[in-house]
Design a protein around this motif. Sequence first.
Motif: not given
Length: 540
Positions: A149-171
């Motif tokens: 994540a430290g070298r990832s494009d933040p905008d792409f990170l936001y999209e991935v994280i949002e999708a993970a939380i929508n799918a049920g990630a709790t952390t």
Amino acid sequence: MAKDPGRVLIFDTTLRDGEQSPGASLNLEEKLAIAQQLARLGVDVIEAGFPFASAGDFAAVQRIAQQVGGESGPIICGLARASKSDIKACADAVKPALHSRIHTFIATSDIHLEHKLRKSRQEVLGIVPDMVSYARSLVEDVEFSCEDAGRSDPDFLYEVIEAAINAGATTINIPDTVGYTTPSEFGTLIAGINQNVPNIGEAVISVHGHNDLGLAVANFLEAIKNGARQLECTINGIGERAGNASLEELVMALHVRRRHYNPFLGRDADSPTPLTAVRTEEITKTSRLVSNLTGMVVQPNKAIVGANAFAHESGIHQDGVLKNRLTYEIIDARTVGLSDNRISLGKLSGRSAVRARLEELGYDLTREDLDEAFARFKDLADRKREITDRDLEAIVSEQVQQPEARFQLKLVQVSCGSSLRPTATVTLSDDDAGERTVSAVGTGPVDAVCSALNTLAGIPNDLIEFSVKSVTEGIDAMGEVTIRLRRDGSLYSGHAADTDVVVAAAMAFVNALNRLVAGEAKQSLHPQKDAVGPPSRPTL
Ligand code: KIV
Ligand code: ZN
């Protein structure tokens, strides 16, 4: 933040990322002993391993889930790559724990996507919700990590994280996998996630980081200021390359400087409520156990747990400390469980005295283990006048190294001196070849012993590290020897203590040979370096 736990959660990954350190591999009994100590230390989550790696890794995670994941125990977590077979193996392994977690991950940086995964961003965005929801169908508690994540494009990170939380990630865990970011960059990354991921309030933000630039702990402290509430760390900072963020440094920074950090958690600066649930008095013991069992020696000047961390050598400092401790000390050594190493037992002490002292030290041994510990104690007491707590710790930690061993050292004799050619006679029992004795000469007694052991074991290797340090002070102190062997690019360490350093060297060498044969037989997968392949789960 709806999910804010109101304090900082400590996620210990000594048994997973720590064990990925070259030469640090542990057997099942050793992993269990460390997990039990981590529970006494009071960590919130134990990442017990990568169950899909091998049958041995699966069994270790399962045993820890059974024996440490009880009612008041920590959450037991396993790592899984973003693949159904990994996730299923992980769910099965952590199942016996009352509180279990699956930690699944996939890389998000362009460099990992192109060269490691050979996948597009769109493909990764498709895999994440599929795998997180699959994990959620098996357990309630799912952590998702964006590797690198430290070298990832933040905008792409936001999209991935949002999708993970929508799918049920709790952390949601944000790793600085290669230890590249600086504290202000890492803080900004966490702040950006907090501000730009619409559903971030439904998950705890976690951080994970490696110490390649020596910045892991500083990065984490900056992350807390920006909303991170779980820290992934290891005892003594062990881990791949330069290691992971060190648990004891983080916990003590939050303890000593809580007036500074309290306001970032919405508390009054003066709030006395601890920021973590860790029992700081257990830190020293945990550090020694991990160092003894992994063979990863702690550097003397290491913060909090190094041998010099509380030593006041210089005359000026000593004078100041005698007048008022606070002149040069910011931590009372007793806060981290560093006692005055009080002399506890001697030759005439009985079994119940030994058991009582071991219990006070936190070792609750079975009858057989106590019998063995007592026999070793008696043997040591014949050679050493006073047995200290450190000696007892050395005896017990050595015991858990013994099971499943192919080689057993039966006898060591050396002759050496100023006008003698150092010669060693060694008897080794080998499950495959029986008991045999050979003699060998060497440049010194240790070299002669190692050469005899190599002849007996018949496993070519290079000795790349040999270190001796004394367990306690005094002429009759036990010497602790750590040895590292290299074979086919892999490292294996061995550790042992005895009042005779040549005997300790022989025992440590045999211990390293046992780890070598066990390691070669195991053929584990590496969670980050081995590609998710055909779903052939190792035979369990
Ligand atoms: O360093 C890393 O990115 C990891 C992940 C698997 C969390 O260890
Ligand atoms: Zn890592």
